[in-house]
Design a protein around this motif. Sequence first.
Motif, PDB file in Angstrom:
ATOM      1  N   GLY A 139       8.104  58.820  -0.497  1.00 25.35           N
ATOM      2  CA  GLY A 139       8.969  59.349  -1.914  1.00 25.35           C
ATOM      3  C   GLY A 139       9.496  60.693  -1.811  1.00 25.35           C
ATOM      4  O   GLY A 139      10.194  61.252  -2.426  1.00 25.35           O
ATOM      5  N   MET A 140       8.607  61.377  -0.939  1.00 26.35           N
ATOM      6  CA  MET A 140       8.701  62.882  -1.099  1.00 26.35           C
ATOM      7  C   MET A 140       9.956  63.635  -0.350  1.00 26.35           C
ATOM      8  O   MET A 140      10.095  63.170   0.751  1.00 26.35           O
ATOM      9  N   ARG A 259       5.285  58.144 -11.196  1.00 29.40           N
ATOM     10  CA  ARG A 259       5.133  59.519 -11.302  1.00 29.40           C
ATOM     11  C   ARG A 259       3.866  59.719 -12.550  1.00 29.40           C
ATOM     12  O   ARG A 259       3.017  60.797 -12.061  1.00 29.40           O
ATOM     13  N   ALA A 260       3.675  58.955 -13.315  1.00 32.05           N
ATOM     14  CA  ALA A 260       2.538  58.980 -14.387  1.00 32.05           C
ATOM     15  C   ALA A 260       1.288  58.661 -13.459  1.00 32.05           C
ATOM     16  O   ALA A 260       0.102  59.252 -13.682  1.00 32.05           O
ATOM     17  N   PHE A 277      -2.901  66.684  -2.153  1.00 30.13           N
ATOM     18  CA  PHE A 277      -1.745  65.681  -2.396  1.00 30.13           C
ATOM     19  C   PHE A 277      -0.583  66.109  -1.681  1.00 30.13           C
ATOM     20  O   PHE A 277      -0.368  67.233  -1.548  1.00 30.13           O
ATOM     21  N   GLN A 278       0.290  65.365  -1.396  1.00 27.26           N
ATOM     22  CA  GLN A 278       1.457  65.783  -0.703  1.00 27.26           C
ATOM     23  C   GLN A 278       2.061  66.421  -1.823  1.00 27.26           C
ATOM     24  O   GLN A 278       2.164  66.034  -3.053  1.00 27.26           O
ATOM     25  N   ASN A 287       9.613  60.395  -6.216  1.00 32.24           N
ATOM     26  CA  ASN A 287       9.518  59.100  -7.160  1.00 32.24           C
ATOM     27  C   ASN A 287       8.083  58.871  -6.908  1.00 32.24           C
ATOM     28  O   ASN A 287       7.394  57.763  -7.615  1.00 32.24           O
ATOM     29  N   ARG A 288       7.112  59.430  -6.444  1.00 34.50           N
ATOM     30  CA  ARG A 288       5.650  59.298  -5.892  1.00 34.50           C
ATOM     31  C   ARG A 288       5.311  57.855  -5.671  1.00 34.50           C
ATOM     32  O   ARG A 288       4.771  57.024  -6.258  1.00 34.50           O
ATOM     33  N   TRP A 289       6.362  57.182  -4.784  1.00 31.51           N
ATOM     34  CA  TRP A 289       6.178  55.947  -4.437  1.00 31.51           C
ATOM     35  C   TRP A 289       5.052  55.354  -4.171  1.00 31.51           C
ATOM     36  O   TRP A 289       4.387  54.340  -4.646  1.00 31.51           O
TER      37      TRP A 289
END
Length: 381
Positions: A139-140, A259-260, A277-278, A287-289
């Motif tokens: 998601g990044m 995201r939370a 973290f990425q 979206n921090r999938w």
Amino acid sequence: MRYRIWLSPPHMGGGEMKYIEQAFSSNWIAPAGPNIVRFENELVQYTGGKYAVALASGTAAIHLALCALDISKGDIVLCQSLTFVATANPILYLGATPVFVDSEPATWNICPEALETAIRYYLIRNKKPKALICVHLYGMPCLMEDLLAVCYRYGIALIEDAAEALGSEYKRKQAGTFGEMGIISFNGNKIITTSGGGALLSDSKVLTDKARYFSTQSKDPTPYFQHSELGYNYAMSNVCAGIGRGQMEVLNERVAARRANFDLYSHYLKDVPGLSFQQEPDGAKSNRWLVSLQLTGNACALTPESIRLALSGKGVESRRVWKPMHLQPLYKIAPYFGGDVAEDLFENGICLPSGSQLTSEEVSEICEIIMETAQKQKSCS
Ligand SMILES: *Cc1c(COP(=O)(O)O)cnc(C)c1O
């Protein structure tokens, strides 16, 4: 193995059955029908692009994107090495030559400098690469400005693999809408799902029409079945598109929930040394999938495998970072440009449970397990 906490399970919104029932009551149980048209329109509206084609899978979307660009035998297609194999396989379906490129350490996505080195290598040899597939990993968003500049400078078509990145943005523009074409996946574990499916996005009517034509067996506009070109059966079913329509209603909530999750993980794990973290590049919103981190540890620190096993022992699923394509037996003869960033991420990275139904108690529990594992590992030195 059945887990208590899965990596990224499907999360229905409640509206899906209504659209599935419409498909049943109107007997549109086919790879055509009103849900498909509406789902495509909803995708266009959400992403702010111009056209969308709903397809049977994300892999099919990549295959058709390459077909629409006339990629064929012997053509060079540049591709991010750190990704799921589905990104690269369609290059081989077409007999083209994949050339893999390393990542950069912040976003984990394709490194613009290594990309340029690869392009120059082939230009000097009079073999201009035809296309690039970049990937918004987990998601990044990629470093889009730099990538677009390189593609523009050398006239190389860009396909964005946004399979994991629906809802991610770079400078207020949606992932998947920067390149000539972008693709999304709706597989069961993606941020929203149609149980299985994908879509191709583009601002070009010509490319979109071509992809749609290939997706339904390349039928000529004749009253009988005449075919001048090779085609595929890649359309999405109207029933699946119904699931997609229900999922689109909750997409923003799903992005907010993931995201939370990321915020909670980074809060709980902030004091564990050697974790990173990425990272979102300037102006990007992931979206921090999947929440993904890298261990940059000392001699006796945590390893991805020690975390994975500790979590698995408690019924929690996690996953190692993708093994780069240039290290895959399938791709062992493919050229590779770059250093060892992708390889390091594979060796030291891990993806943590990231579902949009994950509770804060579950995140806290997962972080406890990781911190306990870190403690045990330390005492071995
Ligand atoms: C899931 C995924 C795909 C393929 O999508 P399918 O719908 O499973 O065919 C392609 N690329 C990436 C990076 C993915 O994660």
